[in-house]
Write an enzyme that holds these catalytic residues in place. Structure first.
Site, PDB file in Angstrom:
ATOM      1  N   GLY A 125       0.796  -1.222   0.000  1.00 12.43           N
ATOM      2  CA  GLY A 125       0.000   0.000   0.000  1.00 12.43           C
ATOM      3  C   GLY A 125       0.828   1.271   0.000  1.00 12.43           C
TER       4      GLY A 125
ATOM      5  N   TYR B 206      -0.274  -2.941 -11.962  1.00 13.08           N
ATOM      6  CA  TYR B 206      -1.688  -3.153 -12.261  1.00 13.08           C
ATOM      7  C   TYR B 206      -2.040  -2.669 -13.666  1.00 13.08           C
ATOM      8  CZ  TYR B 206      -1.452  -3.866  -7.262  1.00 13.08           C
ATOM      9  OH  TYR B 206      -1.083  -4.325  -6.029  1.00 13.08           O
TER      10      TYR B 206
ATOM     11  N   PRO C 149       5.446  -4.428  -0.750  1.00  8.23           N
ATOM     12  CA  PRO C 149       4.888  -3.504  -1.740  1.00  8.23           C
ATOM     13  C   PRO C 149       4.721  -4.156  -3.109  1.00  8.23           C
ATOM     14  CG  PRO C 149       7.189  -2.962  -1.261  1.00  8.23           C
ATOM     15  CD  PRO C 149       6.902  -4.280  -0.619  1.00  8.23           C
TER      16      PRO C 149
ATOM     17  N   CYS D  76     -16.004  -1.298 -27.694  1.00  8.14           N
ATOM     18  CA  CYS D  76     -17.412  -0.948 -27.833  1.00  8.14           C
ATOM     19  C   CYS D  76     -18.010  -0.854 -26.451  1.00  8.14           C
ATOM     20  CB  CYS D  76     -18.135  -1.985 -28.677  1.00  8.14           C
ATOM     21  SG  CYS D  76     -17.560  -1.927 -30.362  1.00  8.14           S
TER      22      CYS D  76
ATOM     23  N   ARG E   4      -7.189   0.471 -15.032  1.00  5.47           N
ATOM     24  CA  ARG E   4      -7.304   1.305 -13.830  1.00  5.47           C
ATOM     25  C   ARG E   4      -8.192   2.550 -13.992  1.00  5.47           C
ATOM     26  NH1 ARG E   4      -3.354   3.558 -11.326  1.00  5.47           N
ATOM     27  NH2 ARG E   4      -4.112   3.016  -9.271  1.00  5.47           N
TER      28      ARG E   4
HETATM   29  C1  LIG Z   1      -1.996  -6.355  -3.241  1.00  5.13           C
HETATM   30  C2  LIG Z   1      -1.246  -6.741  -2.057  1.00  5.13           C
HETATM   31  C3  LIG Z   1      -0.073  -6.057  -1.717  1.00  5.13           C
HETATM   32  C4  LIG Z   1       0.480  -4.907  -2.517  1.00  5.13           C
HETATM   33  O1  LIG Z   1      -0.349  -3.798  -2.557  1.00  5.13           O
HETATM   34  P1  LIG Z   1       0.235  -2.462  -3.220  1.00  5.13           P
HETATM   35  O2  LIG Z   1      -0.837  -1.454  -2.975  1.00  5.13           O
HETATM   36  O3  LIG Z   1       0.429  -2.740  -4.665  1.00  5.13           O
HETATM   37  O4  LIG Z   1       1.504  -2.141  -2.530  1.00  5.13           O
HETATM   38  C5  LIG Z   1       0.608  -6.482  -0.604  1.00  5.13           C
HETATM   39  N1  LIG Z   1       0.176  -7.519   0.138  1.00  5.13           N
HETATM   40  C6  LIG Z   1      -0.938  -8.200  -0.172  1.00  5.13           C
HETATM   41  C7  LIG Z   1      -1.340  -9.345   0.670  1.00  5.13           C
HETATM   42  C8  LIG Z   1      -1.688  -7.841  -1.266  1.00  5.13           C
HETATM   43  O5  LIG Z   1      -2.798  -8.512  -1.551  1.00  5.13           O
END
Ligand SMILES: *Cc1c(COP(=O)(O)O)cnc(C)c1O
Length: 410
Positions: A217, A364, A259, A328, A297
Site C-alpha cells: 500500500g 496493475y 509492496p 465498444c 485502472r
Molecule cells: C496487493 C497486495 C499487496 C500490494 O499492494 P500495493 O498497494 O500494490 O503495494 C501487498 N500484500 C498483499 C497481501 C496484497 O494482496
C-alpha cells in the site's frame, strides 16, 4: 510532467519497432525503488502488480522475496527461480488448485480466514503459518481498495486472534508471523495508529512469533502535484515498531514490507498510437489503439495516469482532450474520474500515427489486462541499461482462440 529516464525518441523507436499497444518497463527505476527500502529485514514483492517473469527475475536479482496470491503466482515465482522458502502465499481462501499447490510445494502460507486454518492444518499438520489480521480499521485510496475494517473481506477479525492461535495449535501449526495489509498510504498519523495496533495484536501471539509484516500500500505520486513518498520516515516508523515489540516480547523479530505498486508503477508506461481525432460538441477526443482491455485502472477506479504526446514539445499549444480507446464500451476512456466523469488532459494537436505515452503504468497495468472484445494481450519490453528486450511477445489471435478451437462440430 515528471522527468523520465527513457526519452521520447527512444520510446518512439520502440513503438515503431514492436508495434502498439506496447508496455515498456525501465529496470533502473525498479532497482532504485528496491534500494530505497533496504532498511527492512525483508522486501517481499507483491507480484500481482506485475508478474512478468522478467520482472520477477529482476526482483530476485535485487534481493527481494515474493508474495503470491494464487497457484499460478506460486508457479510464476518458482519459474523465475525463487526458492520455495522465499515465497509466501497470501489469501482469504484456498481454491482447490491453491491448496494442492501449497501442500505440494511447501511454500509458507499467510492465512486470512479462520476456515483456512482447518483446511491447511488438516492437510499439513505441524507446518509454520502466518496470520493476516484485520485490525478493525483500514485506509485505501478508493473504497474498492479498502483492505481493513468491517467492510473488507480481508484478514482474520482482530477479536478472533486467540481463537485462531488455539485452532492452529490444535493442528500443531506454528504461528510465526503477524501480517497486516491495510494500505496506510502516506498518512503518517494513520501509520502511527497502525503500528500501535500491531504492537497490541502481537501481545496475543504465542511464543513462535518471529516476523511482523507491514503489508503493502505504499503510494506512488501519479499526479504532477503529488509529493514523492517519504520512504525514510515510513521505514523508520516500522523499524521502531519492530524494536519496540521485540523489546516487549523479549525476543528477536524481523519486519517485512510487501509492496507491489511502489516498486514497479513508475518504471512502466503504455505506448499507444493515435488513430484519429474528433469532437462531439465542445469535447475534443483523441482515439487510440489501447483500451481498458490493456489498462483497466482508469475505467475501474477512475485512476489518474498522465498522458503525453511523444516528440511534441511541451511548448506546443495544448487543449483539454479526452483520450479514449477502441472498445465498444462508453467507459473505455483513459481520462476519467472515479464516477466516470470526463477529466480531459492538456495535450497538443496530434494526428494519426502519433504515439501517446500513458505514464506510471508499470503496476496493475499488464497484470490486469483481459481479452475483452477479442483483443490479444499487448507485448511487453524491459529496458536494462539502455538495452530493450521483449519480455512477453504480443499474443496472436491463434493463441487467443487456442482453447476454444478443439470443440468439434456443433
Ligand atoms: C496487493 C497486495 C499487496 C500490494 O499492494 P500495493 O498497494 O500494490 O503495494 C501487498 N500484500 C498483499 C497481501 C496484497 O494482496
Amino acid at each position: 510532467m515528471k522527468t523520465r529516464i527513457l526519452d521520447d525518441a527512444f520510446l518512439t523507436r520502440l513503438a515503431r519497432e514492436h508495434g502498439t499497444p506496447l508496455w515498456v518497463y525501465d529496470a533502473t527505476v525498479i532497482a532504485a525503488r528496491v534500494a530505497s527500502l533496504r532498511a527492512f529485514d525483508v522486501i517481499r514483492y507483491a507480484q500481482k502488480a506485475n508478474s512478468n517473469l522478467a520482472i520477477l527475475r529482476l526482483m530476485r536479482s535485487l534481493g527481494a522475496e515474493l508474495d503470491a496470491v494464487s497457484a499460478g503466482e506460486v508457479a510464476r515465482g518458482l519459474a523465475a527461480g525463487f526458492a520455495r522458502d522465499e515465497i509466501v502465499f497470501t489469501a482469504d481462501l484456498f481454491d482447490r488448485a491453491a491448496l494442492a499447490c501449497v501442500v505440494e510445494t511447501g511454500v509458507r502460507v499467510n492465512l486470512g480466514s479462520m476456515f483456512m486454518i482447518d483446511d491447511y492444518g488438516k492437510a499439513c499438520p505441524g507446518r509454520e503459518v502466518m496470520l493476516r489480521i484485520n485490525p478493525g480499521f483500514g485506509h485505501g485510496h478508493t473504497r474498492k481498495v479498502q483492505t481493513g475494517g468491517e467492510a473488507s473481506k480481508h484478514g482474520i477479525w482482530h477479536v478472533e486472534i486467540p481463537a485462531a492461535i488455539e485452532r492452529a495449535h490444535k493442528y500443531g501449526l506454528r504461528v510465526t508471523g503477524l501480517h497486516v495489509h491495510i494500505g496506510s498510504g502516506s498518512d503518517f498519523e494513520h501509520l502511527t495508529y497502525v503500528c500501535d495496533a500491531v504492537g497490541n495484536l502481537a501481545q496475543h501471539f504465542g511464543r513462535d512469533l518471529s516476523v511482523i509484516s507491514a503489508g503493502g500500500g505504499l503510494p506512488v505520486p501519479y499526479g504532477a502535484q503529488d509529493d514523492p513518498f517519504d520512504v525514510e520516515r515510513y521505514s523508520e516508523t516500522w523499524l521502531a515498531t519492530r524494536d519496540r515489540i521485540a523489546h516487549e516480547l523479549g525476543r528477536k523479530l524481523q519486519v517485512e514490507v510487501e509492496p507491489g505498486r511502489f516498486l514497479v508503477a513508475e518504471s512502466g508506461c503504455l505506448l499507444t498510437e493515435v488513430r484519429g481525432t474528433k469532437h462531439s460538441g465542445p469535447i475534443e477526443y483523441v482515439l487510440v489503439d489501447a483500451g481498458f482491455n490493456d489498462l483497466l485502472r482508469p475505467a475501474m477506479y477512475g485512476s489518474l495516469h498522465q498522458i503525453s504526446a511523444l516528440g511534441r514539445t511541451a511548448s506546443a499549444p495544448a487543449k483539454p482532450r479526452v483520450v479514449a480507446g477502441p472498445l465498444c464500451e462508453s467507459g473505455d476512456v483513459f481520462t476519467q474520474g472515479p464516477g466516470g466523469e470526463l477529466m480531459p488532459q492538456m495535450l497538443p494537436d496530434v494526428v494519426q500515427g502519433d504515439i501517446l505515452c500513458v505514464h506510471d503504468t508499470g503496476a496493475y497495468g499488464a497484470s490486469m489486462s483481459s481479452n475483452y472484445n477479442a483483443r490479444p494481450f499487448a507485448a511487453e519490453v524491459l529496458v536494462t541499461d539502455g538495452v530493450a528486450r521483449v519480455v512477453r511477445a504480443r499474443q496472436t489471435v491463434e493463441q487467443m482462440l487456442e482453447n476454444e478451437s478443439s470443440g468439434g462440430p456443433l
